[in-house]
Motif scaffolding. Structure first.
Motif, PDB file in Angstrom:
ATOM      1  N   GLY A   1     -13.640   2.961  23.721  1.00 61.77           N
ATOM      2  CA  GLY A   1     -13.463   2.861  25.166  1.00 61.77           C
ATOM      3  C   GLY A   1     -13.794   4.204  25.806  1.00 61.77           C
ATOM      4  O   GLY A   1     -13.110   5.189  25.529  1.00 61.77           O
ATOM      5  N   TRP A   2     -14.839   4.230  26.622  1.00 57.22           N
ATOM      6  CA  TRP A   2     -15.225   5.489  27.275  1.00 57.22           C
ATOM      7  C   TRP A   2     -14.239   5.777  28.404  1.00 57.22           C
ATOM      8  O   TRP A   2     -13.957   4.918  29.231  1.00 57.22           O
ATOM      9  CB  TRP A   2     -16.644   5.373  27.832  1.00 57.22           C
ATOM     10  CG  TRP A   2     -17.154   6.647  28.434  1.00 57.22           C
ATOM     11  CD1 TRP A   2     -17.799   7.652  27.806  1.00 57.22           C
ATOM     12  CD2 TRP A   2     -17.023   7.053  29.819  1.00 57.22           C
ATOM     13  NE1 TRP A   2     -18.078   8.665  28.690  1.00 57.22           N
ATOM     14  CE2 TRP A   2     -17.621   8.327  29.924  1.00 57.22           C
ATOM     15  CE3 TRP A   2     -16.471   6.473  30.952  1.00 57.22           C
ATOM     16  CZ2 TRP A   2     -17.677   9.021  31.140  1.00 57.22           C
ATOM     17  CZ3 TRP A   2     -16.512   7.166  32.157  1.00 57.22           C
ATOM     18  CH2 TRP A   2     -17.115   8.428  32.236  1.00 57.22           C
ATOM     19  N   ARG A   3     -13.684   6.992  28.401  1.00 54.31           N
ATOM     20  CA  ARG A   3     -12.807   7.446  29.483  1.00 54.31           C
ATOM     21  C   ARG A   3     -13.264   8.853  29.848  1.00 54.31           C
ATOM     22  O   ARG A   3     -13.698   9.610  28.968  1.00 54.31           O
ATOM     23  CB  ARG A   3     -11.344   7.502  29.024  1.00 54.31           C
ATOM     24  CG  ARG A   3     -10.792   6.215  28.391  1.00 54.31           C
ATOM     25  CD  ARG A   3     -10.564   5.104  29.410  1.00 54.31           C
ATOM     26  NE  ARG A   3      -9.949   3.938  28.812  1.00 54.31           N
ATOM     27  CZ  ARG A   3     -10.629   2.853  28.374  1.00 54.31           C
ATOM     28  NH1 ARG A   3     -11.949   2.800  28.473  1.00 54.31           N
ATOM     29  NH2 ARG A   3      -9.986   1.834  27.852  1.00 54.31           N
ATOM     30  N   PRO A   4     -13.166   9.250  31.135  1.00 49.82           N
ATOM     31  CA  PRO A   4     -13.644  10.580  31.529  1.00 49.82           C
ATOM     32  C   PRO A   4     -13.042  11.697  30.671  1.00 49.82           C
ATOM     33  O   PRO A   4     -13.728  12.661  30.332  1.00 49.82           O
ATOM     34  CB  PRO A   4     -13.179  10.700  32.987  1.00 49.82           C
ATOM     35  CG  PRO A   4     -13.005   9.298  33.464  1.00 49.82           C
ATOM     36  CD  PRO A   4     -12.626   8.482  32.272  1.00 49.82           C
ATOM     37  N   GLU A   5     -11.759  11.547  30.286  1.00 52.32           N
ATOM     38  CA  GLU A   5     -11.070  12.617  29.542  1.00 52.32           C
ATOM     39  C   GLU A   5     -11.678  12.862  28.165  1.00 52.32           C
ATOM     40  O   GLU A   5     -11.483  13.929  27.585  1.00 52.32           O
ATOM     41  CB  GLU A   5      -9.584  12.273  29.368  1.00 52.32           C
ATOM     42  CG  GLU A   5      -8.794  12.200  30.672  1.00 52.32           C
ATOM     43  CD  GLU A   5      -8.743  10.810  31.275  1.00 52.32           C
ATOM     44  OE1 GLU A   5      -9.681  10.007  31.026  1.00 52.32           O
ATOM     45  OE2 GLU A   5      -7.784  10.528  32.004  1.00 52.32           O
ATOM     46  N   ILE A   6     -12.353  11.845  27.584  1.00 53.39           N
ATOM     47  CA  ILE A   6     -12.908  12.017  26.237  1.00 53.39           C
ATOM     48  C   ILE A   6     -14.431  11.876  26.249  1.00 53.39           C
ATOM     49  O   ILE A   6     -15.046  11.605  25.214  1.00 53.39           O
ATOM     50  CB  ILE A   6     -12.280  11.031  25.211  1.00 53.39           C
ATOM     51  CG1 ILE A   6     -12.382   9.580  25.705  1.00 53.39           C
ATOM     52  CG2 ILE A   6     -10.837  11.399  24.926  1.00 53.39           C
ATOM     53  CD1 ILE A   6     -11.997   8.554  24.622  1.00 53.39           C
ATOM     54  N   SER A   7     -15.036  12.056  27.427  1.00 50.88           N
ATOM     55  CA  SER A   7     -16.484  11.830  27.503  1.00 50.88           C
ATOM     56  C   SER A   7     -17.247  12.828  26.625  1.00 50.88           C
ATOM     57  O   SER A   7     -18.289  12.488  26.063  1.00 50.88           O
ATOM     58  CB  SER A   7     -16.970  11.889  28.950  1.00 50.88           C
ATOM     59  OG  SER A   7     -16.856  13.191  29.454  1.00 50.88           O
ATOM     60  N   GLY A   8     -16.727  14.053  26.487  1.00 55.98           N
ATOM     61  CA  GLY A   8     -17.384  15.042  25.616  1.00 55.98           C
ATOM     62  C   GLY A   8     -17.341  14.608  24.164  1.00 55.98           C
ATOM     63  O   GLY A   8     -18.351  14.688  23.444  1.00 55.98           O
ATOM     64  N   PHE A   9     -16.193  14.115  23.741  1.00 52.17           N
ATOM     65  CA  PHE A   9     -16.039  13.614  22.371  1.00 52.17           C
ATOM     66  C   PHE A   9     -16.980  12.435  22.125  1.00 52.17           C
ATOM     67  O   PHE A   9     -17.693  12.389  21.111  1.00 52.17           O
ATOM     68  CB  PHE A   9     -14.577  13.193  22.163  1.00 52.17           C
ATOM     69  CG  PHE A   9     -14.325  12.464  20.872  1.00 52.17           C
ATOM     70  CD1 PHE A   9     -14.128  13.168  19.684  1.00 52.17           C
ATOM     71  CD2 PHE A   9     -14.288  11.076  20.835  1.00 52.17           C
ATOM     72  CE1 PHE A   9     -13.903  12.490  18.491  1.00 52.17           C
ATOM     73  CE2 PHE A   9     -14.061  10.389  19.648  1.00 52.17           C
ATOM     74  CZ  PHE A   9     -13.876  11.097  18.470  1.00 52.17           C
TER      75      PHE A   9
END
Lengths: 279, 156
Positions: A12-20
């Protein structure tokens, strides 16, 4: 051919983990909360980069209220359809639940009574929604801590009737299956024998925790081993076309998230997307 | 199953799905009486879980306000205030909380001042985005709204 065939393990893409997420070398699909996409124009740059790299993006709605007795809001349906077009989605997904009634927002997904009246309400709202969509819709049964007092149908009967009457695909959340069975004192594998698994578009896996004797599907805790075992049982019956890890807060270090993704690969036999060697 | 551990107030027998759904959601989040027949403990656990999720959503929109409650305190403090109040969305929920519990923490006060710079909110209806440029002073800072965005300048 089912829309996510060959897409394997996603997140699930979320802004907080977009780098990961951007650095997962084998990633072939993500979900994005449909309501978080802009009403017009381009998707966020980080998502656009994933799309350019060939990653499929599935808008996942959480506020449509498909199970509401009231007709779905046409503006929300139009936004979902527009979101699907904006990311070139192979399908979209929503829940068998209601989130508001009489102008009062619950703030989360609420369970439906398992009645014929509720089946009719879902079927009518799915029809109103798919009329505007260019892509298939997958329906996700939710986790709930309580049930309505006067259910006419078993969960399997309720879900099967909805899927048959709507032609929708099934988004099976294996953690929800685990949570509901545990909280009702049932065997989670039992439901798997009674659902039309051939309708699965993909599967959700998420973490949760026991709190005061109840299992809460928090999406902010690690995925329990029992949920991974149940996923293995599902795969033994019917391997889902694709599988997705949901995490919605209290994000752990990258190594822990990678380990959960690798555990999904191990349970399903799909290739590791983290760059980890195949074992 | 009826009797012990089951709720019992206004009967819903024969009521349509729309009414039953509204009765339940009002009981869960807006302080109304619980319809007959539900497992009271399971519903209470749901109410707690709904408040926790709502507190987390508001904390994402109002991070300074949430932090001002002290480490690990936000969910408890917000839930105590929000129980029985129907959710109005994270922006308004946090704003209403801040109006009812004016923050003493300077970072939380600044967060509220920046919201007031961008949004007009009467405490009754949904906040509206303010239009046109404007400037305000807040605690030694110049807060400037320009093309719908906030810009801040520390004054000496």
């Amino acid at each position: 051919m089912t829309p996510l065939a060959g897409r394997g393990v996603g997140i699930g893409w979320r802004p907080e983990i977009s780098g990961f997420v951007a650095e997962l070398p084998g990633l072939r699909f993500v979900e994005v909360i449909a309501e978080s996409l802009p009403h017009s124009g381009e998707p966020p740059e980080a998502l656009a980069r994933l799309l350019a790299a060939g990653v499929a993006v599935v808008p996942h709605g959480v506020k449509l209220s498909l199970g509401g007795a009231e007709p779905v809001d046409p503006h929300r349906v139009e936004h979902l359809a527009q979101a699907a077009r904006a990311v070139g989605a192979p399908l979209v997904s929503e829940h068998i639940a209601y989130v508001r009634a009489g102008g009062v927002e619950a703030g989360h997904l609420l369970p439906l009574p398992r009645s014929r009246e509720a089946v009719d309400a879902v079927v009518a709202n799915v029809a109103r929604t798919t009329a505007e969509l260019d892509v298939p819709l997958a329906l996700e049964p939710i986790a709930a801590l309580f049930e309505w007092p006067d259910d006419e149908l078993t969960e399997a009967e309720f879900l099967t009737e909805i899927l048959e009457r709507t032609d929708a695909l099934l988004l099976l959340d294996i953690a929800n299956v685990y949570a509901n069975a545990l909280n009702r004192g049932e065997d989670p594998a039992d439901l798997l024998t009674r659902l039309p698994l051939e309708r699965m578009a993909y599967v959700h896996v998420a973490g949760g925790r026991l709190h005061e004797g109840r299992y809460h599907d928090t999406h902010t805790d690690p995925v329990p081993g029992e949920v991974l075992e149940l996923l293995g049982e599902l795969c033994a019956r019917q391997r889902p076309p694709a599988i997705l890890l949901e995490r919605d807060g209290h994000y752990p270090p990258a190594a822990a998230l990678r380990a959960e993704l690798d555990a999904l690969s191990a349970a399903t036999g799909y290739p590791a997307i983290t760059g980890a060697a195949h074992t | 199953m009826t009797g012990l551990g089951r709720s019992g107030s206004s009967p819903a027998v024969g009521a349509g799905l729309a009414r039953r759904q509204e009765e339940l959601v009002r009981a869960l989040v807006a302080g109304a009486a619980m319809p007959v027949g539900f497992d009271v403990a399971a519903v209470a656990a749901t109410q707690t879980a709904l408040l926790r999720k709502r507190a987390e959503d508001v904390a994402r929109t109002w991070p300074r306000l949430a932090a001002s409650a002290g480490p690990g305190q936000w969910t408890r403090v917000f839930s105590a205030w929000a129980a029985g109040r129907a959710p109005q969305g994270s922006l308004r929920d946090g704003w209403d909380f801040a109006l009812a519990n004016p923050p003493r923490d300077t970072a939380a006060q600044r967060e509220l001042a920046l919201r007031e710079l961008l949004w007009a909110y009467d405490g009754e209806t949904a906040p509206r985005a303010r239009r046109g440029p404007t400037a305000r002073l807040h605690a030694g800072e110049l807060l400037l709204r320009w093309r719908g965005r906030a810009h801040t300048f520390r004054l000496r």
